[in-house]
Structures are given as C-alpha cells and as structure tokens.
Design a protein around this motif. Structure first.
Motif, PDB file in Angstrom:
ATOM      1  N   ASP A 132      -5.988  13.248  -1.914  1.00  0.00           N
ATOM      2  CA  ASP A 132      -4.871  13.687  -1.064  1.00  0.00           C
ATOM      3  C   ASP A 132      -3.544  13.061  -1.468  1.00  0.00           C
ATOM      4  O   ASP A 132      -2.507  13.381  -0.899  1.00  0.00           O
ATOM      5  CB  ASP A 132      -5.159  13.544   0.438  1.00  0.00           C
ATOM      6  N   GLU A 133      -3.572  12.195  -2.485  1.00  0.00           N
ATOM      7  CA  GLU A 133      -2.297  11.696  -3.019  1.00  0.00           C
ATOM      8  C   GLU A 133      -2.086  12.273  -4.404  1.00  0.00           C
ATOM      9  O   GLU A 133      -2.908  12.070  -5.296  1.00  0.00           O
ATOM     10  CB  GLU A 133      -2.321  10.174  -3.125  1.00  0.00           C
ATOM     11  N   LEU A 134      -0.996  12.997  -4.579  1.00  0.00           N
ATOM     12  CA  LEU A 134      -0.676  13.521  -5.910  1.00  0.00           C
ATOM     13  C   LEU A 134       0.563  12.815  -6.429  1.00  0.00           C
ATOM     14  O   LEU A 134       1.476  12.492  -5.669  1.00  0.00           O
ATOM     15  CB  LEU A 134      -0.396  15.024  -5.847  1.00  0.00           C
ATOM     16  N   GLU A 192      -5.457  -4.608   4.533  1.00  0.00           N
ATOM     17  CA  GLU A 192      -5.556  -3.186   4.874  1.00  0.00           C
ATOM     18  C   GLU A 192      -4.803  -2.927   6.181  1.00  0.00           C
ATOM     19  O   GLU A 192      -5.090  -3.530   7.203  1.00  0.00           O
ATOM     20  CB  GLU A 192      -7.026  -2.770   4.996  1.00  0.00           C
ATOM     21  N   LYS A 193      -3.827  -2.045   6.116  1.00  0.00           N
ATOM     22  CA  LYS A 193      -3.054  -1.600   7.274  1.00  0.00           C
ATOM     23  C   LYS A 193      -2.623  -2.763   8.179  1.00  0.00           C
ATOM     24  O   LYS A 193      -3.064  -2.877   9.334  1.00  0.00           O
ATOM     25  CB  LYS A 193      -3.839  -0.541   8.054  1.00  0.00           C
ATOM     26  N   PRO A 194      -1.753  -3.628   7.649  1.00  0.00           N
ATOM     27  CA  PRO A 194      -1.296  -4.781   8.446  1.00  0.00           C
ATOM     28  C   PRO A 194      -0.448  -4.335   9.647  1.00  0.00           C
ATOM     29  O   PRO A 194       0.315  -3.377   9.523  1.00  0.00           O
ATOM     30  CB  PRO A 194      -0.424  -5.572   7.456  1.00  0.00           C
ATOM     31  N   SER A 204       2.663  -0.825  -1.414  1.00  0.00           N
ATOM     32  CA  SER A 204       1.472  -0.178  -0.870  1.00  0.00           C
ATOM     33  C   SER A 204       0.509   0.166  -2.001  1.00  0.00           C
ATOM     34  O   SER A 204       0.922   0.457  -3.128  1.00  0.00           O
ATOM     35  CB  SER A 204       1.862   1.094  -0.129  1.00  0.00           C
ATOM     36  N   ILE A 205      -0.770   0.116  -1.671  1.00  0.00           N
ATOM     37  CA  ILE A 205      -1.805   0.531  -2.608  1.00  0.00           C
ATOM     38  C   ILE A 205      -1.880   2.040  -2.502  1.00  0.00           C
ATOM     39  O   ILE A 205      -2.102   2.580  -1.419  1.00  0.00           O
ATOM     40  CB  ILE A 205      -3.154  -0.115  -2.220  1.00  0.00           C
ATOM     41  N   THR A 206      -1.652   2.733  -3.608  1.00  0.00           N
ATOM     42  CA  THR A 206      -1.747   4.196  -3.552  1.00  0.00           C
ATOM     43  C   THR A 206      -3.176   4.578  -3.933  1.00  0.00           C
ATOM     44  O   THR A 206      -3.991   3.724  -4.229  1.00  0.00           O
ATOM     45  CB  THR A 206      -0.719   4.866  -4.478  1.00  0.00           C
TER      46      THR A 206
HETATM   47  C1  G1P Z   1      -6.680   4.485   1.953  1.00  0.00           C
HETATM   48  C2  G1P Z   1      -6.796   2.990   1.632  1.00  0.00           C
HETATM   49  C3  G1P Z   1      -5.429   2.320   1.695  1.00  0.00           C
HETATM   50  C4  G1P Z   1      -4.465   3.038   0.780  1.00  0.00           C
HETATM   51  C5  G1P Z   1      -4.432   4.541   1.112  1.00  0.00           C
HETATM   52  C6  G1P Z   1      -3.614   5.296   0.089  1.00  0.00           C
HETATM   53  O1  G1P Z   1      -6.305   4.633   3.308  1.00  0.00           O
HETATM   54  O2  G1P Z   1      -7.699   2.388   2.556  1.00  0.00           O
HETATM   55  O3  G1P Z   1      -5.537   0.971   1.308  1.00  0.00           O
HETATM   56  O4  G1P Z   1      -3.170   2.476   0.887  1.00  0.00           O
HETATM   57  O5  G1P Z   1      -5.742   5.113   1.101  1.00  0.00           O
HETATM   58  O6  G1P Z   1      -3.557   6.639   0.407  1.00  0.00           O
HETATM   59  P1  G1P Z   1      -6.428   6.038   4.111  1.00  0.00           P
HETATM   60  O7  G1P Z   1      -5.216   6.815   3.743  1.00  0.00           O
HETATM   61  O8  G1P Z   1      -7.695   6.667   3.654  1.00  0.00           O
HETATM   62  O9  G1P Z   1      -6.450   5.652   5.552  1.00  0.00           O
END
Ligand code: G1P
Length: 291
Positions: A132-134, A192-194, A204-206
């Motif tokens: 879902d991330e492009l 994760e999600k602070p 952010s971690i993509t």
């Molecule tokens: C997941 C990861 C999160 C990351 C994110 C990126 O979260 O758990 O660390 O930053 O994808 O899209 P989600 O979007 O599935 O809640």
C-alpha cells in the motif's frame, strides 16, 4: 549481500478504503491501469529479486489469478490481433516457479505475516515490501536500498526511511538517528507508533525492509506490541541487540495508497508520470478544476 527473495504481506483487511475492499483485496486497487500489487512486484523485479513470496489470507485468491496465465484471454487477444495487449500481460507475469503463496490465517499483525513466510525464505537475507506504499521514482526504492546494502557489512539490516511532519509520527514506526554518511544513517532505536510528542525523530519507517533471517527467531516468540499485534518493529528492536540497522533516505515521492486521499493522489501522480497520459490528463484536470 545478495537479496533474492521479497515478501509481500497481502493479508490485510483494507478497512481504510471500505467499501472498495469488501469483496476485493486492497492490493488489487488500481493506480491508473495496474493493481497496486503489480507495481511492487515490478519494483522488486527491477531490484533483482528472483522469488516473490505472497502472504495472503481469505478473499485474496484473485491476487494469485492476477499473476497466472489467462489462456482464454490470451487466445482471444491473439485471434483479434491485439499484440500490444498480449505483450503487457506477458511482461507483468513473473517466471514460472518464481512465486510462492502462503496464508496468514488470522490478522495478528505485520510481524506475524512476515513470520508466516519463514519456511519459504529460509536462511538468507530478504526484502519485505508493503504494497500500500508506492514510491514514484526510477530506480525504485528497493533498488536504491539494495545498492546501499551492498556497501554494508554482512548481517546488516536496512530500512527505507523518510521524514514526516511531527504531527504524523504517531502513525508510523519511527527510528532514532545515529552516525550518518550521506543519505544513510545508523539506526539508533526504533519505536512503533509513538504517542504524539514522544518520537525520537521525524524519520518514519516506510514499507520497505531488508532483513536478516535471524528476525524469524524473534518473531517466533509471538510477543504482542502496539495495538495488541505482533509487530515487525518490535522484532527489529530485538534484533538490533545483536545486528546493525541502517536507515536509507530514498529518492522519490511516497504515496500511501491505503488511505482514500492518498490513493486518489497516487492516481494523479502516477498518471502525470506516464508519457502516454500526461498531456491529456493535465489538460482534462485543468479544464475540470476551472469549470
Ligand atoms: C506498518 C509498520 C510501521 C510502518 C508502516 C509504513 O504500519 O508497522 O512501522 O511505518 O507500516 O507504512 P501499518 O501502516 O501497517 O499500521
């Protein structure tokens, strides 16, 4: 470090884009004329990935069909002399034997989805790509990460990272920033999600990761984290006790296609990036916005 396999977690329910995803997997939503899953498979192919591992779930069979050959369609296109269309279908299909499908039987989180691929991945470094991330760029995000990983010591893990505004850090995995060299830095802590105002940075971690197989031993423990889910970020925090993690700031526009606004924006961005559509689309949009 050779990365041969990529894992695509595609079992998610897609609740952010209901009702579109009631009967159709969110990974099959189309950006311009291709489903999301095709974009990320193409990105992985371009990065040299040889085997595509899909972690699917209920209602996701159509993803498997998408990558299969459709004999009736092929025959009809051939009979009608539609060569260009036939070539598109052939181009988009991975080689026979280059795909594996496994199931995540319950929605227990991203970490659990990745763990479901452990037997297929085996004992080698691998990529994780969230469809879902492009990222709109050539070379693609994964190719950029693999190029960066090649310069790192064995047993390094690599995360695609991008800065987000402070008010959005609570929506992502966030990493702390250690020593930096150009576009890459050593990750100094992850969360994760602070909660708002507590993030260690804006990075952010993509949805792109290169991970060492030791992550599976940690995921095996099935510990629950944020939202009661088995989080990949938590397992990475565990692995960071013995291995290094690096953040790579990649080139390219990131699009979150799992949200309605992001999905619409991605359609426009990817449409405008297409030489065959750009001019017509721009003119249409201008006319529409001015009307
Ligand atoms: C997941 C990861 C999160 C990351 C994110 C990126 O979260 O758990 O660390 O930053 O994808 O899209 P989600 O979007 O599935 O809640």
């Amino acid at each position: 470090m050779k990365i041969r396999k990529a894992v695509f977690p595609v079992a998610g329910l897609g609740t952010r884009v209901l009702p579109a995803t009631k009967a159709m997997p969110k990974e099959m939503l189309t950006i311009v004329d291709k489903p999301l899953i095709q974009y990320v498979v193409d990105e992985a192919k371009e990065a040299g990935i040889e085997h595509f591992v899909f972690v699917t779930g209920r209602n996701k069979g159509v993803i498997e069909d998408h990558f299969d050959r459709m004999y009736e369609l092929d025959a009809t296109l051939a009979a009608r002399g539609k060569k260009a269309e036939q070539e598109i279908l052939a181009r988009d299909q991975p080689e026979a034997g280059a795909m594996s499908f496994t199931r995540q039987q319950a929605p227990l989180g991203l970490g659990h989805a990745v763990w479901c691929a452990r037997d297929i991945v085996g004992n080698e470094p691998f990529a994780v790509v969230l469809p879902d991330e492009l990222v709109l760029h050539t070379p693609g995000c994964l190719a950029q990460m693999i190029a960066a990983a090649e310069k790192l010591p064995e047993k390094s893990n690599v995360l695609a990272v991008q800065e987000v505004p402070a008010h959005q850090t609570h929506q992502y995995g966030i990493c702390g920033v250690g020593p930096r060299e150009g576009k890459m830095f050593e990750v100094d802590g992850m969360v994760e999600k602070p909660p708002q105002g507590t993030a260690p940075s804006n990075f952010s971690i993509t949805g792109r990761y290169i991970l060492q197989p030791e992550i599976f031993g940690i995921l095996e423990r099935q510990e629950r984290g944020a939202g009661g889910e088995i989080q990949l970020t938590d397992a990475m925090i565990g692995l960071a006790g013995t291995q290094r993690f690096y953040g790579v700031e990649f080139e390219g526009e990131r699009h979150d296609c799992g949200s309605k606004a992001g999905f619409l924006r991605a359609n426009i961005a990817f449409g405008l990036a297409r030489a065959d559509l750009r001019d017509g689309l721009r003119a249409d949009m201008r006319e529409y916005l001015e009307s």
